[in-house]
Design an enzyme around this catalytic site. Structure first.
Site, mmCIF file in Angstrom:
data_model
loop_
_atom_site.group_PDB
_atom_site.id
_atom_site.type_symbol
_atom_site.label_atom_id
_atom_site.label_comp_id
_atom_site.label_asym_id
_atom_site.label_seq_id
_atom_site.Cartn_x
_atom_site.Cartn_y
_atom_site.Cartn_z
ATOM 1 N N GLN A 142 -21.060 -24.549 18.065
ATOM 2 C CA GLN A 142 -20.291 -25.753 17.728
ATOM 3 C C GLN A 142 -19.454 -25.476 16.489
ATOM 4 O O GLN A 142 -19.860 -24.664 15.654
ATOM 5 C CB GLN A 142 -21.262 -26.904 17.418
ATOM 6 C CG GLN A 142 -20.611 -28.241 17.128
ATOM 7 C CD GLN A 142 -21.487 -29.175 16.284
ATOM 8 O OE1 GLN A 142 -21.412 -29.226 15.058
ATOM 9 N NE2 GLN A 142 -22.370 -29.904 16.965
ATOM 10 N N HIS A 144 -16.686 -27.171 13.244
ATOM 11 C CA HIS A 144 -16.096 -28.273 12.483
ATOM 12 C C HIS A 144 -14.578 -28.174 12.550
ATOM 13 O O HIS A 144 -14.033 -27.087 12.342
ATOM 14 C CB HIS A 144 -16.452 -28.154 11.002
ATOM 15 C CG HIS A 144 -17.888 -28.392 10.664
ATOM 16 N ND1 HIS A 144 -18.452 -27.922 9.507
ATOM 17 C CD2 HIS A 144 -18.859 -29.068 11.318
ATOM 18 C CE1 HIS A 144 -19.722 -28.295 9.444
ATOM 19 N NE2 HIS A 144 -20.002 -28.984 10.543
ATOM 20 N N GLU A 171 -16.791 -30.982 16.099
ATOM 21 C CA GLU A 171 -17.105 -32.149 15.293
ATOM 22 C C GLU A 171 -16.034 -32.327 14.217
ATOM 23 O O GLU A 171 -15.682 -31.384 13.533
ATOM 24 C CB GLU A 171 -18.469 -31.913 14.606
ATOM 25 C CG GLU A 171 -18.876 -33.003 13.655
ATOM 26 C CD GLU A 171 -20.215 -32.720 12.964
ATOM 27 O OE1 GLU A 171 -20.582 -31.542 12.842
ATOM 28 O OE2 GLU A 171 -20.879 -33.678 12.558
ATOM 29 N N GLU A 222 -23.570 -37.309 16.958
ATOM 30 C CA GLU A 222 -24.583 -36.444 16.350
ATOM 31 C C GLU A 222 -25.024 -36.975 14.991
ATOM 32 O O GLU A 222 -26.168 -36.757 14.577
ATOM 33 C CB GLU A 222 -23.984 -35.037 16.184
ATOM 34 C CG GLU A 222 -24.811 -34.048 15.417
ATOM 35 C CD GLU A 222 -24.118 -32.696 15.309
ATOM 36 O OE1 GLU A 222 -24.389 -31.839 16.167
ATOM 37 O OE2 GLU A 222 -23.299 -32.499 14.389
ATOM 38 N N GLN A 297 -29.770 -32.243 15.510
ATOM 39 C CA GLN A 297 -29.091 -31.275 14.651
ATOM 40 C C GLN A 297 -30.000 -31.111 13.449
ATOM 41 O O GLN A 297 -30.237 -32.087 12.731
ATOM 42 C CB GLN A 297 -27.723 -31.803 14.216
ATOM 43 C CG GLN A 297 -27.139 -30.991 13.049
ATOM 44 C CD GLN A 297 -25.820 -31.531 12.512
ATOM 45 O OE1 GLN A 297 -24.872 -30.792 12.385
ATOM 46 N NE2 GLN A 297 -25.766 -32.819 12.216
ATOM 47 N N ASP A 336 -24.327 -24.753 8.634
ATOM 48 C CA ASP A 336 -23.051 -25.358 8.293
ATOM 49 C C ASP A 336 -22.805 -25.390 6.786
ATOM 50 O O ASP A 336 -22.214 -24.490 6.238
ATOM 51 C CB ASP A 336 -22.818 -26.711 8.980
ATOM 52 C CG ASP A 336 -24.019 -27.625 8.972
ATOM 53 O OD1 ASP A 336 -24.977 -27.330 8.248
ATOM 54 O OD2 ASP A 336 -23.985 -28.637 9.685
ATOM 55 N N SER A 363 -23.782 -25.683 13.491
ATOM 56 C CA SER A 363 -23.471 -27.092 13.787
ATOM 57 C C SER A 363 -22.709 -27.728 12.623
ATOM 58 O O SER A 363 -23.147 -28.712 12.067
ATOM 59 C CB SER A 363 -24.751 -27.858 14.093
ATOM 60 O OG SER A 363 -25.612 -27.858 12.971
#
Lengths: 556, 172
Positions: A142, A144, A171, A222, A297, A336, A363
């Protein structure tokens, strides 16, 4: 004291700027194996748990009550609790004991028990366990997509590129809250330009996040945070019951969702009850399981500075990912927020999830430069793409990214922004100018973008919302302006809500909108030659990175 | 080992009996309808299109891109129904995800509640927002107006816990 030149050199190293602290259990500054963590125990009477981890039912707080009544499996809990923790740890790691057998233990262990069990493992054993216990066989990643200016054109371009690079989920979040709908639409349009079927979300306050999902501006959620002590849960303006209701609200609209939690949040908010970070995180995970949410998450996430500062903190982060998997939850495993100035620490921390593979290794990974990352940065970003691709190639690991060609990237970025330009025009939002399209196509980050008229954008967003705009109008706008393929991808994503297949554990879509989840892609790892293996076709792609020279061209 | 197994089976059976006796109000009518769905039927949208319908009863194949573009098909058709959620719950149970299945069953009930009311109820459930009576009223509304029995039960449980833990309106 006369200073040693070696020490003077060491002081110049980036790691000297990191924050480290010795353990302080009373304040919750202990990663795992806290001296005041409860001893595991459970008592069942008349079909009810009357005692949990040393606490009688009359003394239960909200989380204890919820876990006792919604999570633990009364049929097995006494049997599993009777097992020696070290024996359970061995079975979890042992590749001859299959995932299904281990999974059964999950709901038979109390939070204190599971913490004791994983406490017997070193990180290599935990990685072995993650490889076996993650829910989806195929690992994924995933990212950002954000920027300091909330610039829609740049968001669309970055989302398009990130989709092309292989991220299955994206995201965004905001610099200024009122931009949220614009950001959500921008990455949705961008991502569906790069590859149909990428799932997108916009992390904002819970109720607003749900509304955007209902409108069809996002495909999943999320940022639905849960905490390991009642006080912090309530300070977060929720309870296990409000959060459970929210979970069902999402599913009732056909929207995938997962919760978010992580070690260190309780210590950071000052109410750790003198318990270790991992014990409190285990409570979050058992609460999540009891709410019936498909996934989590975790991996400290926005509180990583806290476990990152204490001994065994990065090990605890891997342990919390593993506990999520033992509960058969989808795990978007962190990596992250920035926590260190040291490139060495950053990579070492990431390898814990990268090597065994998780449902979402990051994530997320920052698909923008770190200065544009509105989640307070990420451990890896756009400037690390070649390093990351090389790690995949060096170790033959699928970290979720594929090598891409510069010309292709420029093309897809340009198309993503032009598609969004058309959508903004049709929704009567402030124009995205041709100058902005050009800048976003070639930009490294928002420093390369002209400023927006922020007030004008807010008026445009408000009017658009007041008109009751939904995803359907965006599909129509795209089709009207010749972006049929993007429109069709957007439409297909909305259409997926009807069947609800992607509500299931660890669900993602491939480019044909075929749903891949822990229902039809169950992890069946059982040692060498089993479980997920990189296909020959993918390996051909992963081998041929930008930096790898073709022998045929040498000496020309 | 065999002894353990037998004991576990006995406990299992006994606890099922318990549920059957005490909980007719606790285990509300489930729309499982005996389709016998399992992971073999997944993804439903590919393998069991016959079972997936839109709110107005159209099939997945009836929902065409061209018709959304022309406005012939309304956007409100792009929604999951209670029946489909109950089918998905059945699949979830077949792969041992009991709590997730329950969540989907609660969701099936909530398909009958409109967006605004859902957001309001969620906000009312947050700490210090409601009196116990207000929560019980919501539970009754869910049960009587929307036939949302499982959700009503969840909210009654919340009302009790909030009272015990001093998280009701005015407790702060």
């Amino acid at each position: 004291m006369k200073r040693s030149k070696r020490f003077l050199e060491l002081e110049k190293r980036p790691i000297s700027n990191d924050g480290f602290i010795r353990e302080w259990p009373e304040a919750g500054l202990v990663a795992m194996e806290g001296p005041d963590d409860p001893k595991p125990s459970v008592t069942v009477e008349n079909g009810k748990i009357v005692e949990l981890d040393g606490k009688r039912r009359e003394d239960f707080d909200m989380l204890d009550s919820f876990i006792a009544d919604h999570t633990l499996d009364l049929n097995i809990v006494e049997e599993v609790m009777a097992h020696d923790s070290k024996e359970l740890a061995k079975k979890i790691v042992d590749l001859n004991v299959c995932r299904d057998e281990v999974k059964r233990f999950g709901l038979g262990m109390t939070p204190a028990k599971v913490v004791e069990v994983v406490g017997h493992m070193n990180v290599v054993e935990m990685m072995m366990a993650v490889q076996k216990m993650r829910a989806r066989k195929t690992p994924s990643n995933q990212c950002h997509v954000t920027n300091v200016k909330d610039h829609p054109a740049l968001l669309a371009a970055d989302a398009a590129e990130a989709a092309l690079r292989g991220f299955d989920e994206m995201e965004t979040t905001v610099g200024i809250v009122r931009y949220a709908p614009s950001n959500a639409i921008s990455i949705m349009v961008g991502s569906q330009t790069g590859r149909g079927g990428v799932l997108t979300q916009c992390a904002v306050e819970e109720a607003m996040e749900l509304e955007m999902g209902m409108r069809g501006f996002t495909a999943y959620a999320e940022t639905v945070s849960v905490y390991g002590t009642e006080q912090v849960f309530v300070d977060g303006d929720d309870t296990p019951w409000s959060k459970s209701f929210l979970a069902s609200a999402y599913a009732s609209r056909g929207l995938k969702m997962r919760y978010t939690s992580g070690t260190g949040s309780e210590a950071e908010m000052g109410f750790a009850d003198g318990k270790s970070m991992l014990y409190l995180e285990a409570r979050c995970l058992y609460m999540t399981k009891g709410a019936g949410v498909q996934g989590i998450q975790n991996g400290s996430i926005s509180c990583i500075g806290v476990p990152g500062a204490v001994p065994s903190g990065v090990r605890a982060i891997l342990a919390e990912n593993l506990i999520a998997m033992l509960l058969d939850l989808e795990c978007a495993s962190g990596n992250d927020q920035t926590f260190t100035h040291s490139r060495t620490r950053r990579t070492a921390r990431m390898l814990m999830q990268f090597l065994p593979g998780t449902d979402f290794i990051f994530s997320g990974y920052s698909a923008v430069p770190n200065y544009d990352n509105m989640f307070a940065g990420s451990t890896h970003d756009v400037d690390d793409y070649d390093d990351f691709l090389t790690l995949q190639r060096d170790l033959k690991v699928n970290g979720g990214l594929v090598p891409v060609d510069e010309e292709e990237v420029i093309k897809v970025r340009n198309k993503g922004v032009r598609a969004l330009q058309a959508v903004f025009k049709e929704l009567s939002m402030p124009d995205i100018t041709d100058e902005e399209v050009e800048a976003a196509t070639y930009a490294h980050g928002s420093k390369d973008m002209p400023d927006r008229d922020v007030r004008g954008d807010f008026r445009g967003i408000e009017d658009m919302l007041n008109r009751g705009t939904t995803g359907v109008q965006i599909v129509q706008a795209l089709a009207k302006h010749g972006f049929e393929d993007v429109a069709e991808n957007f439409f297909n994503l909305l259409k997926q809500r009807i069947a609800g297949d992607y509500l299931h554990t660890s669900a993602i879509f491939d480019e044909n909108f075929h749903c891949i989840s822990a229902v039809n892609d169950k992890n069946d790892y059982a040692g060498p030659g089993t479980g997920y293996r990189i296909s020959d076709e993918l390996w051909e792609k992963l081998k041929n990175t930008r930096l790898a020279k073709d022998p045929a061209n040498i000496g020309e | 080992m065999d002894k353990e197994l037998v004991e576990s089976i006995v406990r299992n059976v006994l606890s099922n009996l318990d549920e059957g006796q005490s909980g007719s109000s606790k285990s509300p009518k489930k729309n499982t309808g005996g389709n016998g769905l399992t992971d073999k039927d997944y993804p439903l949208g590919e393998k069991r299109k016959d079972l997936v319908k839109t709110p107005s009863g159209k099939s997945l194949d009836d929902i065409k891109f061209e018709d959304i573009i022309s406005g012939k098909t309304d956007g409100s058709e792009l929604k999951i129904t209670a029946e489909t959620l109950n089918h998905q719950a059945e699949i979830a149970r077949s792969v041992d995800r009991e709590q997730f299945a329950k969540n989907l069953e609660r969701a099936a009930e909530l398909t009958r509640v409109d967006d605004d009311r859902i957001l309001e109820i969620y906000n009312q459930l947050r700490p210090y927002r409601s009196t116990k009576q207000e929560l019980l009223d919501i539970a009754n509304e869910l049960e009587n107006k929307y036939d949302a029995v499982i959700n009503a039960e969840l909210i009654r449980e919340a009302a009790d816990v909030y009272e015990k833990r001093n998280r009701l309106k005015g407790d702060r």
